[in-house]
Design a protein around this motif. Sequence first.
Motif, PDB file in Angstrom:
ATOM      1  N   ARG A   1      -7.754 -97.388 -10.306  1.00 28.82           N
ATOM      2  CA  ARG A   1      -6.962 -96.468 -11.125  1.00 28.82           C
ATOM      3  C   ARG A   1      -6.475 -97.187 -12.395  1.00 28.82           C
ATOM      4  O   ARG A   1      -6.634 -96.689 -13.512  1.00 28.82           O
ATOM      5  CB  ARG A   1      -5.809 -95.936 -10.265  1.00 28.82           C
ATOM      6  CG  ARG A   1      -4.731 -95.138 -10.951  1.00 28.82           C
ATOM      7  CD  ARG A   1      -5.187 -93.863 -11.621  1.00 28.82           C
ATOM      8  NE  ARG A   1      -6.042 -92.985 -10.801  1.00 28.82           N
ATOM      9  CZ  ARG A   1      -6.666 -91.890 -11.284  1.00 28.82           C
ATOM     10  NH1 ARG A   1      -6.543 -91.559 -12.563  1.00 28.82           N
ATOM     11  NH2 ARG A   1      -7.425 -91.157 -10.504  1.00 28.82           N
ATOM     12  N   ALA A   2      -5.931 -98.371 -12.213  1.00 31.56           N
ATOM     13  CA  ALA A   2      -5.399 -99.129 -13.352  1.00 31.56           C
ATOM     14  C   ALA A   2      -6.514 -99.537 -14.318  1.00 31.56           C
ATOM     15  O   ALA A   2      -6.369 -99.444 -15.541  1.00 31.56           O
ATOM     16  CB  ALA A   2      -4.663-100.375 -12.854  1.00 31.56           C
TER      17      ALA A   2
ATOM     18  N   GLN B   1      -7.732 -96.469 -16.324  1.00 29.72           N
ATOM     19  CA  GLN B   1      -6.772 -96.094 -17.368  1.00 29.72           C
ATOM     20  C   GLN B   1      -6.823 -97.102 -18.511  1.00 29.72           C
ATOM     21  O   GLN B   1      -6.803 -96.733 -19.688  1.00 29.72           O
ATOM     22  CB  GLN B   1      -5.372 -96.001 -16.758  1.00 29.72           C
ATOM     23  CG  GLN B   1      -4.319 -95.455 -17.719  1.00 29.72           C
ATOM     24  CD  GLN B   1      -4.723 -94.118 -18.337  1.00 29.72           C
ATOM     25  OE1 GLN B   1      -5.253 -93.239 -17.659  1.00 29.72           O
ATOM     26  NE2 GLN B   1      -4.529 -93.980 -19.649  1.00 29.72           N
TER      27      GLN B   1
ATOM     28  N   ALA C   1      -9.827 -96.424 -20.614  1.00 30.55           N
ATOM     29  CA  ALA C   1      -9.633 -95.225 -21.445  1.00 30.55           C
ATOM     30  C   ALA C   1      -8.844 -95.572 -22.708  1.00 30.55           C
ATOM     31  O   ALA C   1      -9.147 -95.085 -23.809  1.00 30.55           O
ATOM     32  CB  ALA C   1      -8.919 -94.136 -20.642  1.00 30.55           C
ATOM     33  N   VAL C   2      -7.871 -96.440 -22.571  1.00 28.94           N
ATOM     34  CA  VAL C   2      -7.065 -96.859 -23.720  1.00 28.94           C
ATOM     35  C   VAL C   2      -7.890 -97.770 -24.634  1.00 28.94           C
ATOM     36  O   VAL C   2      -7.927 -97.588 -25.850  1.00 28.94           O
ATOM     37  CB  VAL C   2      -5.786 -97.583 -23.234  1.00 28.94           C
ATOM     38  CG1 VAL C   2      -5.064 -98.244 -24.404  1.00 28.94           C
ATOM     39  CG2 VAL C   2      -4.871 -96.589 -22.528  1.00 28.94           C
TER      40      VAL C   2
ATOM     41  N   THR D   1      -9.769 -89.642 -21.741  1.00 33.19           N
ATOM     42  CA  THR D   1      -9.265 -89.196 -20.436  1.00 33.19           C
ATOM     43  C   THR D   1     -10.077 -89.842 -19.320  1.00 33.19           C
ATOM     44  O   THR D   1     -11.267 -90.125 -19.492  1.00 33.19           O
ATOM     45  CB  THR D   1      -9.415 -87.673 -20.317  1.00 33.19           C
ATOM     46  OG1 THR D   1     -10.767 -87.314 -20.661  1.00 33.19           O
ATOM     47  CG2 THR D   1      -8.457 -86.959 -21.258  1.00 33.19           C
ATOM     48  N   VAL D   2      -9.436 -90.073 -18.194  1.00 33.61           N
ATOM     49  CA  VAL D   2     -10.166 -90.515 -17.004  1.00 33.61           C
ATOM     50  C   VAL D   2     -10.592 -89.261 -16.257  1.00 33.61           C
ATOM     51  O   VAL D   2      -9.766 -88.533 -15.720  1.00 33.61           O
ATOM     52  CB  VAL D   2      -9.287 -91.410 -16.105  1.00 33.61           C
ATOM     53  CG1 VAL D   2     -10.040 -91.773 -14.822  1.00 33.61           C
ATOM     54  CG2 VAL D   2      -8.863 -92.659 -16.859  1.00 33.61           C
TER      55      VAL D   2
ATOM     56  N   LEU E   1     -15.257 -91.559 -18.329  1.00 37.06           N
ATOM     57  CA  LEU E   1     -14.243 -91.309 -19.351  1.00 37.06           C
ATOM     58  C   LEU E   1     -14.637 -90.097 -20.185  1.00 37.06           C
ATOM     59  O   LEU E   1     -15.821 -89.869 -20.440  1.00 37.06           O
ATOM     60  CB  LEU E   1     -14.100 -92.508 -20.302  1.00 37.06           C
ATOM     61  CG  LEU E   1     -13.563 -93.830 -19.747  1.00 37.06           C
ATOM     62  CD1 LEU E   1     -13.333 -94.800 -20.918  1.00 37.06           C
ATOM     63  CD2 LEU E   1     -12.276 -93.627 -18.954  1.00 37.06           C
TER      64      LEU E   1
END
Lengths: 360, 360
Positions: free
Chosen positions: B18-19, B22, B25-26, B49-50, B64
Amino acid sequence: MERILATYRITAPESESRARAQALAVEQSVEMPLSAITDEAVLRDVVATVESISPQAKGFDVVLGIAPSTTGREASQLMNMIFGNCSMQPEVELIDVELPDGFAKSFPGPRYGVEGIRTVTGVKGRALTCTALKPQGSPIEYLARLARTFTLAGIDVIKDDHGIANQAIHPFEQRVVAVQKAVSDANRETGGNTIYAPTFSGGGLSLREQARVANDHGVKMALVAPMLVGIPAFVELQVDLAIPVMAHPAFAGATRMAPPVVLGKLFRLFGADATIFPNYGGRFGYSRETCLEITRVAREPSHGMRPALPVPAGGMTVDRVEEMVGDYGADTMLLIGGGLLSAREKLLEKTREFVRKVSL
Amino acid sequence: MERILATYRITAPESESRARAQALAVEQSVEMPLSAITDEAVLRDVVATVESISPQAKGFDVVLGIAPSTTGREASQLMNMIFGNCSMQPEVELIDVELPDGFAKSFPGPRYGVEGIRTVTGVKGRALTCTALKPQGSPIEYLARLARTFTLAGIDVIKDDHGIANQAIHPFEQRVVAVQKAVSDANRETGGNTIYAPTFSGGGLSLREQARVANDHGVKMALVAPMLVGIPAFVELQVDLAIPVMAHPAFAGATRMAPPVVLGKLFRLFGADATIFPNYGGRFGYSRETCLEITRVAREPSHGMRPALPVPAGGMTVDRVEEMVGDYGADTMLLIGGGLLSAREKLLEKTREFVRKVSL
C-alpha cells in the motif's frame, strides 16, 4: 587512433568468459560471423577487440576496444556502439567507458561547467542551493509566486519540477515569461542573483522554439533530461542555447548502464554543465559509494573538458545539508524541493534556513 | 478524460504494497509530499491514483491512473510520466500501459502499417523477407554489390545493418544513392520489387537532411532506432518522411520496461510501421512467450491504429523460417542477416532458398 575502451560486467559462468567476450566484441561492432568477412581492413580496423577479461564475484568483466570510426563521432551512434544491441542482453552491464585522446572534441562537453555556473550565479567558495517549482498542474501565477518566495529567501537556482513540461495549464512560453519576471523582480528588491532553470522537453522543433523563448526573456539556465528528449537532441539544443544546461536523470535509470557512466561521464561529454542525481538515503536506492563516484567522475580532469557541477537530489532535506557538503564539497549544488515545500506557510523561513546552512 | 493505466511490478515485501503504491503514484505525478499541496484541483486531477494492487509471486503489481493532461500529449513527457523517475528504482518494472480513448490520436501511430508495407513491396498472403547489409566499415561499392545480389535473389526488404550510420567510410548520402541505385537497377532486370531501408541516425537536423536525401532518391523505407535518436525525434521525423518506418530495438532492451510494452505498444504508438525484435533462440535471451506477446501487441486492434509489422531477428537462420511463420503467421517480416552472409560465395543461392521457403 586508439580504441574506445568500454568495460562490461557479464553475469555468466567464468568458463564461458572467452567465448562471451568474443561474441560481445562481434555484437557491438560488425554483428555478423567473422568467418563471413573477407575484407582485411574491416577485420583489423572495425571489429571490436577483446582487450582484457577479469574474473569478478559473479561472472567477469570484459574490456572491449571499440573503433572510434564506427561512432561517426555522433552521439546516437556512440551510444549504439557502446550499448545498442547488448542492452537487450540482461546479463550484460556497461560499467565504464574510456575515450581515446582527441575523441571528446567531437562532443560539446560542459560549455560553462562549475566555473560558468559560479559566474552566472555569483556564488564563490561555497556549495550552491537549488530548489524546484512544484507541483505540476498548478496555475502559472502560483508557480511565479513560489519562485518569488524562493528568490526572496536567496536560493541560487530555481528549477522547474521535471514533471513541468509544456502542458496546457502551464505552457512553456507563458510560464517562463511569468516565472522569470517574478525572479528578476525579486532579485531587484533583494540585490540577489537567483536564476531560473525551466524544463525543456519535446522534439527538436519544440526545443529550438523553447530556446528562442529562453533567450528572449533572459533565462539563465536550462533543465533538460537527455534520455527523454534523446541524446542527439540534447547535444543539438546547445547550438541554440547560450546558457548552462542542467541534466535531469529521468528515464536514465532504466538501462543497466552504471549511474556514474551515464549521469557523470556521458552526460558531461554531451554537454551537461550540471548533473542531477538521486542522492543516497532518499527516495532512490543508489549507494553512497555510487553517489561519490558520480560526483568524482563529473568533476575529474578529463580530456580538457570543464568539470560539471554535481547536484544531489531526490528526497533531500535541510537536515542533510552539512552531510552533503561533507560528502561532495563546495563544487556542488544541493537540490531540495519537497523538503522545503513541506514547510507550507513557513516556506520563506525554511528556504532561508537552507540558504543559511549552506553559507556557513 | 479517463486515466492512462500504467502497470508496475514491484519487487518488495507485500506488507509494503500500500505504501509503495502510494509513493509511486506521487513519484510519477507531483513528486512532492501531498500534505504540502493546497490546491484541490491538483490533488483531484493531477496526482496519480492507485487503481489496484495485486500480489504476485515476488512482490506485487500496482496499476496507477496517470492523468493524460500531465503528458502534454507529447512523447518525451509521456515517457517521463510513465517511467521517468521510477526508472531509477531498480525494484520497479513497467509491465503494461493502457491508453484512454482518444489519447492515441495525439501520436502518429503506424502511418502505413502492415497493409502499407504490403502495398510498397507488393507482397500478399505470405510473410515478408528481410536481410541486412553488413559489415559496417565496408566500402560503399561492396554494400551496393551486396544489395544487388539480395535483390536478384528476390528479398523483399534490404535494411542497413543498424551499425551502419553516417560514418566517414559510408556517409548517408553517398551510400543511400549508390545502394538505392543498385536495388532499382536489379529490380528492373528481374521485374522485382525489393526495397531498401537505410539507417537514419543523429539529431533532428541530421534526420531532416537524411529524410530529404531519402525522398529525393526514391527510398521506400526507413530504419530508425527510437531509443537512440530519441523518441520525440522519432515522432518528429515522420513529418518529413512519406515512407514506412521500421523501428530498431537498439538501446531499448532490458530497460525494466517489458519488451512488449516498448517494442510492441509504445513504438507502434509513436509511429513504427514495422518493429524489429530479437527472436527467442538467437543471440538474445527473450522467451518465446515474450516474442509472441510482442507480435500480438504490435498487431492487435488498438485505438483505431494500423497494425505494425513484427520483424523477428537477432541470429535467425533459414532453417527456422517454417517455425517463425508457424509462430507469427503471415503478417510478419523475417529478418536474416548474418545467417545469409555466412554462405559467402553462395550468397545468391542461400538468399533464394530463404525467399523460396517463405513463399511455400
